[in-house]
Motif scaffolding. Structure first.
Motif, PDB file in Angstrom:
ATOM      1  N   GLU A  99       0.804  -1.292  -0.020  1.00 45.44           N
ATOM      2  CA  GLU A  99       0.118   0.020  -0.083  1.00 45.44           C
ATOM      3  C   GLU A  99       0.848   1.144  -0.013  1.00 45.44           C
ATOM      4  OE1 GLU A  99      -3.355   2.379   0.019  1.00 45.44           O
ATOM      5  OE2 GLU A  99      -3.065   0.402  -0.397  1.00 45.44           O
TER       6      GLU A  99
ATOM      7  N   ASP B  85       2.247   1.847  -3.345  1.00 44.80           N
ATOM      8  CA  ASP B  85       1.106   2.308  -4.258  1.00 44.80           C
ATOM      9  C   ASP B  85       0.972   3.840  -4.027  1.00 44.80           C
ATOM     10  OD1 ASP B  85      -0.930   2.498  -6.117  1.00 44.80           O
ATOM     11  OD2 ASP B  85      -2.288   1.705  -4.794  1.00 44.80           O
TER      12      ASP B  85
ATOM     13  N   ARG C 235       1.515   6.925  -6.465  1.00 51.99           N
ATOM     14  CA  ARG C 235       0.475   8.185  -6.643  1.00 51.99           C
ATOM     15  C   ARG C 235       0.795   9.524  -6.654  1.00 51.99           C
ATOM     16  NH1 ARG C 235      -4.546   5.959  -7.530  1.00 51.99           N
ATOM     17  NH2 ARG C 235      -4.770   3.476  -7.599  1.00 51.99           N
TER      18      ARG C 235
ATOM     19  N   LYS D  83       1.922   1.288  -9.863  1.00 46.36           N
ATOM     20  CA  LYS D  83       0.584   1.324  -9.421  1.00 46.36           C
ATOM     21  C   LYS D  83      -0.353   0.109 -10.121  1.00 46.36           C
ATOM     22  CE  LYS D  83      -0.079   5.507 -11.052  1.00 46.36           C
ATOM     23  NZ  LYS D  83      -0.659   6.719 -11.513  1.00 46.36           N
ATOM     24  N   GLU D  84      -0.042  -0.295 -11.209  1.00 52.54           N
ATOM     25  CA  GLU D  84      -0.894  -1.409 -11.843  1.00 52.54           C
ATOM     26  C   GLU D  84      -0.412  -2.693 -11.269  1.00 52.54           C
ATOM     27  OE1 GLU D  84       0.519  -1.100 -16.031  1.00 52.54           O
ATOM     28  OE2 GLU D  84      -1.016   0.366 -16.245  1.00 52.54           O
TER      29      GLU D  84
ATOM     30  N   ALA E   6      -2.343  -2.818  -7.735  1.00 53.20           N
ATOM     31  CA  ALA E   6      -3.528  -3.185  -8.458  1.00 53.20           C
ATOM     32  C   ALA E   6      -3.908  -4.726  -8.231  1.00 53.20           C
ATOM     33  CB  ALA E   6      -4.272  -2.303  -9.303  1.00 53.20           C
TER      34      ALA E   6
ATOM     35  N   ALA F 121      -3.596  -6.384  -4.977  1.00 53.36           N
ATOM     36  CA  ALA F 121      -4.615  -6.560  -4.235  1.00 53.36           C
ATOM     37  C   ALA F 121      -5.731  -7.291  -4.892  1.00 53.36           C
ATOM     38  CB  ALA F 121      -5.109  -4.846  -4.406  1.00 53.36           C
ATOM     39  N   GLY F 122      -6.095  -7.430  -6.224  1.00 53.53           N
ATOM     40  CA  GLY F 122      -6.925  -8.231  -6.820  1.00 53.53           C
ATOM     41  C   GLY F 122      -6.753  -9.556  -6.464  1.00 53.53           C
TER      42      GLY F 122
ATOM     43  N   ARG G 175      -3.095  -3.213   5.228  1.00 51.70           N
ATOM     44  CA  ARG G 175      -3.165  -2.135   4.178  1.00 51.70           C
ATOM     45  C   ARG G 175      -4.233  -0.966   4.594  1.00 51.70           C
ATOM     46  NH1 ARG G 175      -6.187  -4.853  -0.983  1.00 51.70           N
ATOM     47  NH2 ARG G 175      -8.052  -4.556   0.363  1.00 51.70           N
TER      48      ARG G 175
ATOM     49  N   ARG H  22      -3.043   3.026   4.701  1.00 49.98           N
ATOM     50  CA  ARG H  22      -3.942   4.038   4.008  1.00 49.98           C
ATOM     51  C   ARG H  22      -4.532   5.166   4.611  1.00 49.98           C
ATOM     52  NH1 ARG H  22      -8.120   1.137  -0.026  1.00 49.98           N
ATOM     53  NH2 ARG H  22      -6.042   0.447  -0.965  1.00 49.98           N
TER      54      ARG H  22
ATOM     55  N   ARG I  66     -10.765   4.947  -0.048  1.00 51.38           N
ATOM     56  CA  ARG I  66      -9.613   5.553   0.421  1.00 51.38           C
ATOM     57  C   ARG I  66      -9.706   6.659   1.340  1.00 51.38           C
ATOM     58  NH1 ARG I  66      -4.640   4.233  -2.081  1.00 51.38           N
ATOM     59  NH2 ARG I  66      -4.928   2.659  -3.601  1.00 51.38           N
TER      60      ARG I  66
END
Length: 323
Positions: A17, A20, A24, A134-135, A138, A141-142, A161, A165, A224
């Motif tokens: 996290e 990521d 961002r 970032k990808e 993600a 996370a998926g 996480r 966050r 978020r």
């Protein structure tokens, strides 16, 4: 679950996290530095590095490239994006028996692909590297949601996480409330957390300080927001709390999370904006204290017994050296 595995899962959630969120924040900062010639580059870079908790050299002149080198590419810094991905991968290596193969392969492939991503970024710009991070975050996370049983291990990972966050969202809000409060600054914050489209739909495009603070602090549906992340962390920590469901029996960490959620849940947005620095400072301190309490209550491991031959040597001497 073994304490070391629980500890690893918790920190995997936090490190991924954080990587990521850093990607961002850096992506938005880089775009702003490249597109806005009026920005004081040195001041902006120092500000972003302070938000990310990175050490700032007061003597050096900072540029866009020094920001990216230190915050993203630096392999000697454990707090850079590369350092965070490496540490998450090492935690996953030690917890292979409690995560899915797809999760391990994702983190391993992400780390192994950092060199290529960095080489592309040197040619095409930092956006290529930051988009890669970032990808991949993600994707991880998926895969976590789709391939890991939603049991104790899953709760530890999501707990980590969610706490991370909250901390990163608070850092962003602290940076904007202290640095700039114009519409462009608030939109940059929303872009950094991927909230610009959701915010525009929720508030019909009305971009002002009270709306943005209310959305990022109190929105019940945006994943978020501070409130949503606190509630998720509280839910998973409650599932891990094995104490009887009686008054006063819950853990210190769970009490702190509930207190933090309640402190922002029932206040007006005008009051929150007026006292925003105090609320943000309190939340950041709560994140630190909660993490320490979780480590003490859930991950405490007794020291290993250190075996030596001292006793054997003493006994051997008592018997005159005879076997």
């Amino acid at each position: 679950m073994l304490a070391r595995n629980a500890d690893s899962l918790y920190w995997i959630g936090r490190y991924v996290e954080r990587a990521d969120d850093m990607a961002r924040i850096l992506d938005v900062a880089v775009q702003q530095l490249l597109e806005d010639a009026t920005v004081d580059t040195d001041s902006m870079v120092r500000h972003v590095m302070a938000v990310l908790g990175l050490t700032v050299d007061d003597e050096a002149e900072h540029t866009l490239w020094t920001l990216v080198d230190v915050a993203a590419y630096d392999r000697s810094c454990p707090d850079s994006i590369v350092g965070l991905v490496r540490t998450a991968r090492e935690n996953a290596r030690g917890a292979r028996e409690v995560i899915s193969s797809e999760m391990w392969e994702c983190l391993n492939a992400t780390y192994m692909g950092l060199d290529d991503a960095q080489r592309r970024a040197r040619l095409l710009g930092p956006h290529a590297f930051l988009t890669y991070v970032k990808e991949r975050a993600a994707m991880f996370a998926g895969l976590t949601d789709a391939t890991l049983s939603h049991d104790v291990g899953y709760s530890y990972l999501i707990l980590g996480r969610s706490i991370e966050r909250v901390d990163m969202t608070v850092r962003l809000l602290m940076s904007r409330s202290a640095y700039r409060r114009d519409a462009l600054s608030w939109m940059s914050l929303l872009v950094a957390v991927g909230a610009q489209d959701t915010y525009v739909r929720a508030y019909r495009g009305a971009l002002d300080t009270e709306n943005v603070v209310e959305f990022m602090m109190l929105d019940r549906l945006f994943p978020r927001s501070v409130f949503h992340s606190l509630r998720v962390a509280e839910h998973h920590l409650a599932a891990l709390d094995n104490r009887p469901d009686r008054v006063g029996a819950q853990s210190t960490a769970l009490t702190l999370l509930g207190r933090a959620r309640s402190s922002i849940e029932f206040i007006g947005r005008a009051e929150m904006v007026r006292d925003l620095p105090a609320y943000l400072t309190s939340l950041q301190e709560t994140c630190r204290t909660v993490s320490e309490s979780i480590a003490e209550e859930h991950f405490h491991i007794e020291p290993y017994v250190s075996w030596t031959d001292t006793g054997l040597a003493h006994d051997f001497a008592d018997y005159g050296g005879q076997s």
